[in-house]
Design an enzyme around this catalytic site. Sequence first.
Site, PDB file in Angstrom:
ATOM      1  N   ASP A 111     -16.949   0.510   3.572  1.00 41.07           N
ATOM      2  CA  ASP A 111     -15.708   1.209   3.211  1.00 41.07           C
ATOM      3  C   ASP A 111     -15.431   1.022   1.722  1.00 41.07           C
ATOM      4  O   ASP A 111     -16.276   0.510   0.978  1.00 41.07           O
ATOM      5  CB  ASP A 111     -14.537   0.727   4.068  1.00 41.07           C
ATOM      6  CG  ASP A 111     -14.119  -0.700   3.746  1.00 41.07           C
ATOM      7  OD1 ASP A 111     -14.974  -1.464   3.263  1.00 41.07           O
ATOM      8  OD2 ASP A 111     -12.950  -1.060   3.980  1.00 41.07           O
ATOM      9  N   LYS A 171     -13.465 -10.394   5.841  1.00 43.66           N
ATOM     10  CA  LYS A 171     -14.613  -9.737   6.456  1.00 43.66           C
ATOM     11  C   LYS A 171     -15.570  -9.306   5.356  1.00 43.66           C
ATOM     12  O   LYS A 171     -15.165  -9.116   4.216  1.00 43.66           O
ATOM     13  CB  LYS A 171     -14.183  -8.570   7.335  1.00 43.66           C
ATOM     14  CG  LYS A 171     -13.163  -7.616   6.742  1.00 43.66           C
ATOM     15  CD  LYS A 171     -12.707  -6.627   7.812  1.00 43.66           C
ATOM     16  CE  LYS A 171     -11.572  -5.741   7.322  1.00 43.66           C
ATOM     17  NZ  LYS A 171     -10.265  -6.392   7.422  1.00 43.66           N
ATOM     18  N   GLU A 187     -13.545  -7.695  14.246  1.00 43.25           N
ATOM     19  CA  GLU A 187     -12.557  -6.767  14.779  1.00 43.25           C
ATOM     20  C   GLU A 187     -13.239  -5.455  15.132  1.00 43.25           C
ATOM     21  O   GLU A 187     -14.233  -5.079  14.493  1.00 43.25           O
ATOM     22  CB  GLU A 187     -11.464  -6.503  13.737  1.00 43.25           C
ATOM     23  CG  GLU A 187     -10.667  -7.733  13.348  1.00 43.25           C
ATOM     24  CD  GLU A 187      -9.626  -7.444  12.272  1.00 43.25           C
ATOM     25  OE1 GLU A 187      -8.623  -8.166  12.236  1.00 43.25           O
ATOM     26  OE2 GLU A 187      -9.804  -6.499  11.488  1.00 43.25           O
ATOM     27  N   ARG A 244       0.857  -1.198   0.000  1.00 41.31           N
ATOM     28  CA  ARG A 244       0.000   0.000   0.000  1.00 41.31           C
ATOM     29  C   ARG A 244       0.887   1.241   0.000  1.00 41.31           C
ATOM     30  O   ARG A 244       1.694   1.437   0.905  1.00 41.31           O
ATOM     31  CB  ARG A 244      -0.910  -0.013   1.224  1.00 41.31           C
ATOM     32  CG  ARG A 244      -2.071   0.959   1.160  1.00 41.31           C
ATOM     33  CD  ARG A 244      -3.005   0.775   2.338  1.00 41.31           C
ATOM     34  NE  ARG A 244      -3.648  -0.528   2.304  1.00 41.31           N
ATOM     35  CZ  ARG A 244      -4.492  -0.959   3.234  1.00 41.31           C
ATOM     36  NH1 ARG A 244      -4.775  -0.190   4.264  1.00 41.31           N
ATOM     37  NH2 ARG A 244      -5.047  -2.151   3.141  1.00 41.31           N
ATOM     38  N   SER A 282     -12.353  -2.680  14.389  1.00 41.61           N
ATOM     39  CA  SER A 282     -12.158  -1.732  13.294  1.00 41.61           C
ATOM     40  C   SER A 282     -13.225  -1.898  12.220  1.00 41.61           C
ATOM     41  O   SER A 282     -12.937  -1.784  11.029  1.00 41.61           O
ATOM     42  CB  SER A 282     -10.759  -1.884  12.701  1.00 41.61           C
ATOM     43  OG  SER A 282     -10.511  -3.233  12.341  1.00 41.61           O
ATOM     44  N   ASP A 322     -13.588  -0.953  -0.202  1.00 42.91           N
ATOM     45  CA  ASP A 322     -13.639  -2.273  -0.839  1.00 42.91           C
ATOM     46  C   ASP A 322     -14.741  -3.159  -0.277  1.00 42.91           C
ATOM     47  O   ASP A 322     -14.794  -4.352  -0.556  1.00 42.91           O
ATOM     48  CB  ASP A 322     -12.282  -2.974  -0.756  1.00 42.91           C
ATOM     49  CG  ASP A 322     -11.857  -3.291   0.673  1.00 42.91           C
ATOM     50  OD1 ASP A 322     -12.240  -2.540   1.594  1.00 42.91           O
ATOM     51  OD2 ASP A 322     -11.135  -4.286   0.874  1.00 42.91           O
ATOM     52  N   ASP A 376     -15.521  -4.418   2.641  1.00 45.04           N
ATOM     53  CA  ASP A 376     -15.379  -5.480   3.639  1.00 45.04           C
ATOM     54  C   ASP A 376     -15.690  -5.001   5.061  1.00 45.04           C
ATOM     55  O   ASP A 376     -15.909  -5.812   5.956  1.00 45.04           O
ATOM     56  CB  ASP A 376     -13.993  -6.129   3.573  1.00 45.04           C
ATOM     57  CG  ASP A 376     -12.845  -5.174   3.873  1.00 45.04           C
ATOM     58  OD1 ASP A 376     -13.076  -3.953   3.952  1.00 45.04           O
ATOM     59  OD2 ASP A 376     -11.702  -5.657   4.006  1.00 45.04           O
ATOM     60  N   ARG A 377     -15.759  -3.690   5.268  1.00 47.20           N
ATOM     61  CA  ARG A 377     -16.082  -3.160   6.595  1.00 47.20           C
ATOM     62  C   ARG A 377     -17.520  -2.662   6.633  1.00 47.20           C
ATOM     63  O   ARG A 377     -18.151  -2.418   5.614  1.00 47.20           O
ATOM     64  CB  ARG A 377     -15.130  -2.033   6.970  1.00 47.20           C
ATOM     65  CG  ARG A 377     -13.685  -2.474   7.011  1.00 47.20           C
ATOM     66  CD  ARG A 377     -12.759  -1.379   7.486  1.00 47.20           C
ATOM     67  NE  ARG A 377     -11.383  -1.811   7.362  1.00 47.20           N
ATOM     68  CZ  ARG A 377     -10.411  -1.505   8.210  1.00 47.20           C
ATOM     69  NH1 ARG A 377     -10.660  -0.734   9.255  1.00 47.20           N
ATOM     70  NH2 ARG A 377      -9.182  -1.934   8.022  1.00 47.20           N
ATOM     71  N   THR A 409      -4.632  -8.546  15.441  1.00 46.56           N
ATOM     72  CA  THR A 409      -5.363  -7.847  14.391  1.00 46.56           C
ATOM     73  C   THR A 409      -4.859  -8.321  13.026  1.00 46.56           C
ATOM     74  O   THR A 409      -3.664  -8.372  12.776  1.00 46.56           O
ATOM     75  CB  THR A 409      -5.169  -6.331  14.532  1.00 46.56           C
ATOM     76  OG1 THR A 409      -5.736  -5.907  15.775  1.00 46.56           O
ATOM     77  CG2 THR A 409      -5.844  -5.591  13.395  1.00 46.56           C
ATOM     78  N   SER A 414      -8.191  -0.416   0.709  1.00 43.10           N
ATOM     79  CA  SER A 414      -9.215  -0.591   1.735  1.00 43.10           C
ATOM     80  C   SER A 414      -9.967   0.699   2.039  1.00 43.10           C
ATOM     81  O   SER A 414     -10.572   1.299   1.170  1.00 43.10           O
ATOM     82  CB  SER A 414      -8.583  -1.178   2.996  1.00 43.10           C
ATOM     83  OG  SER A 414      -9.579  -1.533   3.937  1.00 43.10           O
ATOM     84  N   HIS A 415      -9.879   1.151   3.274  1.00 40.35           N
ATOM     85  CA  HIS A 415     -10.636   2.321   3.746  1.00 40.35           C
ATOM     86  C   HIS A 415      -9.862   3.628   3.572  1.00 40.35           C
ATOM     87  O   HIS A 415     -10.314   4.675   4.050  1.00 40.35           O
ATOM     88  CB  HIS A 415     -10.995   2.134   5.219  1.00 40.35           C
ATOM     89  CG  HIS A 415      -9.793   1.851   6.083  1.00 40.35           C
ATOM     90  ND1 HIS A 415      -9.088   0.681   5.998  1.00 40.35           N
ATOM     91  CD2 HIS A 415      -9.172   2.587   7.028  1.00 40.35           C
ATOM     92  CE1 HIS A 415      -8.084   0.698   6.862  1.00 40.35           C
ATOM     93  NE2 HIS A 415      -8.111   1.851   7.494  1.00 40.35           N
TER      94      HIS A 415
END
Length: 546
Positions: free
Chosen positions: A270, A370, A357, A2, A359, A272, A274-275, A338, A95-96
């Site tokens: 988020d 997730k 999690e 990243r 998060s 992608d 997954d959250r 984590t 991700s986020h």
Amino acid sequence: LRKKTKVFEEQANYLENFIQSIFDSLGEELKGKTLVLGGDGRYYNKHACSIIIRMAAANGVGKMVVSDDFLMSTPCVSGLIRDMKAFGGIILTASHNPGGKTEDFGVKYNGSNGGPATSLVTDKIFELSKEIKKYKITKEIPEFNTKTPGCYKFGGMDIEVVDAVGKYAAKMMKIFDFEPIKKLVGRKDFSMVYDSMHGVAGPFARKVFGDILGMDVKEVCMNSIPKEDFGGGHPDPNLTYAHDLVEKMGVGEHVPEDESKIPVFGAAADGDADRNMVLGRKFFVTPSDSLAIICDKAKECIKFFKGGVKGVARSMPTSGAVDLVAAEQKIKLFEVPTGWKYFGNLMDNGDLSICGEESFGTGSNHIREKDGLWAVLAWLAILAKENENTEEGKLVGVGDIVKAHWAKYGRNYYTRYDYEGCTKEAGNTLFDGMRKMIAENDFKVLDKYPDYKLKAADEFEYKDPVDGSVAKKQGIRLIMQDGSRIIFRLSGTGSVGATVRMYIEQYSKDNLDAKPAEALKPLIEIALEWSKLPEVTGKEGPTVIT
């Protein structure tokens, strides 16, 4: 991997070198195999996919599976890898984190179980990336239409375009009984909004809420068109960055005068997908409580778990709310570092059904990532069950369910402070200082707080019960005799610098209605004074409070 997007764009062969390192790490086994490729739609996604396809062909990959505009949520990729028995998958996402030409881009490899690559694999990729001398890529550029599902030939490799959204929706219909949910969303006293934050969740949300559940997507689906820069926003579903949703749900600073116009249920994803964040009318559900409640209600409300829950797991910083449910229901409980890969081993071993999690990540063993939309559907299934016999106008809402859970199990007051943009030097100095104080048993600050007696202070270390691998330096913990916890972690999810996360937890069996900031105030003071976080990092306050 990243980094800032400009690193991928401006540093010669940066993406190519990393992708070749992935292929080299997989060796001859990769030849003739199938890989899934997709991303969250952020800037540079399409260009990177075109390069990866040409490199895959040059490296002997048998088939690449892609979708419309190369858009795939992370949970969708995980599911496709498993369902298609693919060798693995490459996900393009940060991700986020924000997206765009000046923001972040990322690449990650998932293995054949659909989950994030193990440490053995990622370590090998990293070592190869340091000594790479060449990469393989075709001169030819493939011609195919991602808008039309079907198979295309590119030299000796097949390219299969699939309806990723449709396949994900079909999987959800196997997991949940949609009829009770349809009955719920059709009630006059029910309303909801789902904020995709201009990430990849949008098409999936419109399919599930619109096509399957028959809801008006114009009313329900906020920010549902994926954009390369996420509309200029920060696609992180929390109380700070999901500002529009938070205000609409009456949880922000400005509560609508007519409370009846506040939706009954709200959620966000988020970048992608997954959250997830779950909200009720004027009510925020902490991710830790959400995990506990889903676990508590799973057998009763989710078709996939009619046979029971095998085990439940949480990341170490996540509150102990789910621990109480596991003890009550005599379910196996696991505490892991984590990182979703730690859940995957337990799932593959048949030990784990539901995990989460703090998060904003929740999921189950239907995939190995997730799954934000799965969590939202789980909540809708719970709401449907709680309201199967209620009259119009007497709907049991999110807040009612959470408060009933507290009444049964007690309440884990919880908060997380994020200090973003710290230098790595400051982060290392902070943690070295805390390690030194633990070694010297230096906890004089507690003398001013007689209600808190230290039970243990350590740095969390995890030995995987499946493969025996050991993860060290996973967070510093101060655990009090009453079960309260203070935790510090250095997060690696940013593209530059370091983020220091501070977690505070206080359990209460009887005091259920206090404001978290007030209930946790003494522990927050202890944490900041003992760690010297403000002085060492130069941060006067947190960037985000959850």
